[in-house]
Write a protein that holds these residues in place. Structure first.
Motif, PDB file in Angstrom:
ATOM      1  N   LYS A  57     -34.134 -31.801  -0.843  1.00 11.94           N
ATOM      2  CA  LYS A  57     -33.135 -32.617  -0.143  1.00 11.94           C
ATOM      3  C   LYS A  57     -33.372 -34.111  -0.370  1.00 11.94           C
ATOM      4  O   LYS A  57     -32.431 -34.881  -0.554  1.00 11.94           O
ATOM      5  N   TRP A  88     -25.861 -33.978 -10.465  1.00 10.67           N
ATOM      6  CA  TRP A  88     -25.805 -32.908  -9.470  1.00 10.67           C
ATOM      7  C   TRP A  88     -26.231 -31.567 -10.072  1.00 10.67           C
ATOM      8  O   TRP A  88     -26.970 -30.803  -9.447  1.00 10.67           O
ATOM      9  N   PHE A 114     -29.128 -28.965  -8.692  1.00 13.40           N
ATOM     10  CA  PHE A 114     -28.779 -27.594  -8.315  1.00 13.40           C
ATOM     11  C   PHE A 114     -29.349 -26.562  -9.285  1.00 13.40           C
ATOM     12  O   PHE A 114     -29.894 -25.533  -8.870  1.00 13.40           O
ATOM     13  N   MET A 156     -23.753 -24.927  -7.121  1.00 19.18           N
ATOM     14  CA  MET A 156     -23.821 -25.443  -5.759  1.00 19.18           C
ATOM     15  C   MET A 156     -23.639 -24.319  -4.731  1.00 19.18           C
ATOM     16  O   MET A 156     -24.375 -24.239  -3.736  1.00 19.18           O
ATOM     17  N   GLN A 157     -22.690 -23.439  -4.983  1.00 23.46           N
ATOM     18  CA  GLN A 157     -22.463 -22.312  -4.070  1.00 23.46           C
ATOM     19  C   GLN A 157     -23.642 -21.339  -4.067  1.00 23.46           C
ATOM     20  O   GLN A 157     -23.995 -20.764  -3.037  1.00 23.46           O
ATOM     21  N   VAL A 174     -26.785 -22.178  -4.583  1.00 20.54           N
ATOM     22  CA  VAL A 174     -27.850 -22.841  -3.805  1.00 20.54           C
ATOM     23  C   VAL A 174     -27.620 -22.624  -2.311  1.00 20.54           C
ATOM     24  O   VAL A 174     -28.551 -22.361  -1.552  1.00 20.54           O
ATOM     25  N   LYS A 175     -26.370 -22.692  -1.893  1.00 17.83           N
ATOM     26  CA  LYS A 175     -26.034 -22.513  -0.486  1.00 17.83           C
ATOM     27  C   LYS A 175     -26.276 -21.081  -0.022  1.00 17.83           C
ATOM     28  O   LYS A 175     -26.880 -20.841   1.036  1.00 17.83           O
ATOM     29  N   SER A 181     -28.132 -26.094   3.042  1.00 17.97           N
ATOM     30  CA  SER A 181     -26.791 -26.501   3.455  1.00 17.97           C
ATOM     31  C   SER A 181     -26.252 -27.595   2.542  1.00 17.97           C
ATOM     32  O   SER A 181     -26.842 -28.675   2.442  1.00 17.97           O
ATOM     33  N   ILE A 182     -25.146 -27.314   1.869  1.00 18.28           N
ATOM     34  CA  ILE A 182     -24.528 -28.313   0.988  1.00 18.28           C
ATOM     35  C   ILE A 182     -24.000 -29.480   1.813  1.00 18.28           C
ATOM     36  O   ILE A 182     -24.105 -30.645   1.391  1.00 18.28           O
ATOM     37  N   LYS A 183     -23.472 -29.185   2.980  1.00 16.53           N
ATOM     38  CA  LYS A 183     -22.974 -30.240   3.859  1.00 16.53           C
ATOM     39  C   LYS A 183     -24.095 -31.194   4.229  1.00 16.53           C
ATOM     40  O   LYS A 183     -23.911 -32.425   4.265  1.00 16.53           O
ATOM     41  N   LEU A 194     -26.825 -31.682   2.444  1.00 13.93           N
ATOM     42  CA  LEU A 194     -27.228 -32.405   1.240  1.00 13.93           C
ATOM     43  C   LEU A 194     -26.380 -33.649   1.033  1.00 13.93           C
ATOM     44  O   LEU A 194     -26.882 -34.715   0.669  1.00 13.93           O
ATOM     45  N   TYR A 195     -25.072 -33.499   1.246  1.00 15.77           N
ATOM     46  CA  TYR A 195     -24.158 -34.613   1.010  1.00 15.77           C
ATOM     47  C   TYR A 195     -24.024 -35.540   2.224  1.00 15.77           C
ATOM     48  O   TYR A 195     -23.379 -36.582   2.128  1.00 15.77           O
TER      49      TYR A 195
END
Length: 472
Positions: free
Chosen positions: A280, A332, A336, A393-394, A396-397, A403-405, A407-408
């Motif tokens: 992260k 990115w 990932f 990305m999906q 990794v989630k 959590s991608i949310k 991360l961003y």
């Protein structure tokens, strides 16, 4: 780990500077056609290297990172991987010789010169030092080679008839850099006998990383081969110039490359919480740097290209407006895919992403190359890369539980600030001369604007940079 980040960052800076110089020099001295010829030769060579590599370097550096405290295991991994590489590069080198020296499928002399580069990669042991987290040797070696090659090109490549001479200098520099590291191999590696009973294990696992490598080469090289063979060297030269100018992403990826062995060690030792936290932190730092690089490149393009590449290459300005967005997806995807999915042994999802993107890239290239030429090829690559990145990305989630949310979270300010910076330096460019000094002023104003605002916002990445600099 901090020292490795610094070493790798220093090398990336040197590499970016030398590559920018070579592109500028080649554009002016060799022209778009000469640059295209050189690019096509290197593209064929890179395909051959990728095929011979069999994913062995990535697999080996990860395995060595897992067992870096076990000298016997490091010795076994090293010797088995070296045997595989010598056999595979020898075989691919022979095929390359038959295709271009015997069958003459392309009489480009630069392509023939590249066989030296291909064979030298059999003895490239940089993966050993990456796994051992000894980046200093790689940085010193590569920096000397990069600088030496640039000096020689400046002295001996004078016009468009010297493209093969330029290729020879670059190839010999790469070969020298690959071989010179052999003298720094730790002595303990040779204290243990070679055991062939696990050779099949190393071959199978190397091949498991080979499939995504093929797909990545489709992204990197298929566009260039299509442009060079369908539309000619001129269009290829324009495309290569625009893509090389956004290679500043390599500086951002330095942090990922340098911290990957540490993540592999944490994962292998079941330290999952520290593994997730480090991933992260890396991603937040990536966004902190990638957004201003992307929009900064757009902001300076109109002033930068004329004096840097020459007025004959003005079409590159429009291409840069598109190619700048490669910076985001490459950074990115590096986190990932290369870092999280590969290290956690979830490479099959990484493979899904890059293979899907590669297939899409082929389809879009076929559809877009004739009606839109170089612009169609560029759009095809962008769309394919972003689709592949979203798949990673999906994964990794869902598979790693990150959590991608989260991360961003907090990266919106980097995006907004970067867009404002882009507008500011573009307006500055309208009032400054088209020259090195003018571009320097744009860059300086953009950096001051971005970092000063974040400093007063008490951004955590600014704090981390200060800590790293204080410990150099």
């Amino acid at each position: 780990m901090k020292k490795n980040v610094i070493y790798n960052t220093i090398y990336r800076i040197i590499r970016i500077i030398t590559q920018l110089y070579v592109i500028s020099f080649a554009s002016r001295k060799l022209g778009a056609n000469g640059l295209g010829e050189y690019t096509l030769a290197m593209t064929y060579a890179n395909y051959a290297i990728m095929l011979a590599n069999l994913g062995s370097d990535r697999f080996a550096s990860r395995e060595i990172a897992y067992y870096r405290n076990d000298e016997r295991m490091v010795s076994e991994i090293f010797k088995n991987i070296m045997l595989i590489r010598i056999l595979s590069f020898g075989f691919i080198g022979e095929i390359y010789y038959i295709l271009f020296f015997v069958l003459h499928i392309n009489d480009n002399y630069s392509i023939k010169i590249c066989i030296i580069q291909i064979l030298s990669y059999a003895f490239d042991v940089s993966w050993l030092f990456i796994g051992l987290e000894n980046m200093s040797k790689i940085v010193i070696k590569n920096s000397i080679v990069q600088i030496g090659s640039v000096i020689l090109i400046s002295l001996f490549a004078k016009n468009s008839n010297h493209t093969s001479r330029c290729t020879f200098i670059m190839v010999m520099g790469i070969a020298f850099g690959n071989i010179i590291l052999l003298k720094d191999i730790p002595r303990y590696i040779f204290q243990y006998k070679l055991k062939l009973k696990n050779l099949g294990y190393y071959i199978r696992n190397s091949i498991s990383m080979f499939i995504p490598n093929i797909a990545i080469q489709v992204y990197v090289s298929l566009d260039k081969i299509l442009l060079g063979n369908v539309l000619g060297n001129y269009q290829l030269g324009l495309y290569e110039a625009s893509c090389k100018l956004v290679d500043a992403t390599a500086l951002v990826q330095a942090a990922v490359v340098a911290t990957t062995p540490t993540l592999a060690f944490l994962y292998a030792n079941q330290k999952k919480d520290r593994f997730l936290e480090q991933a992260k932190k890396t991603f937040r730092m990536i966004n902190f740097l990638a957004f201003p690089m992307c929009f900064g490149m757009i902001g300076i393009a109109a002033n930068f290209v004329p004096w840097y590449l020459g007025k004959d290459m003005m079409e590159v300005v429009n291409l840069m407006y598109l190619s700048a967005f490669f910076i985001l997806t490459k950074c990115w995807s590096c986190v990932f895919g290369d870092q999280i999915l590969m290290v956690s042994q979830n490479q099959k999802y990484y493979t899904y992403g890059v293979v899907t993107g590669a297939v899409l890239d082929i389809i879009l290239n076929i559809l877009l190359i004739y009606p839109f030429q170089v612009y169609g090829v560029l759009v095809a690559s962008l769309v394919a890369e972003y689709i592949g990145m979203i798949i990673m990305m999906q994964a990794v989630k869902k598979k790693i539980g990150i959590s991608i949310k989260r991360l961003y979270k907090g990266t919106g300010k980097y995006l907004i600030l970067s867009i404002c910076m882009c507008i500011l330096i573009y307006l500055v460019g309208l009032k400054t001369p088209i020259s090195l000094l003018g571009t320097f002023m744009q860059v300086a104003i953009g950096i001051i604007f971005y970092f000063v605002i974040l400093f007063f916002c008490h951004d955590e990445n600014i704090t981390q940079i200060r800590k790293i600099l204080l410990h150099i």
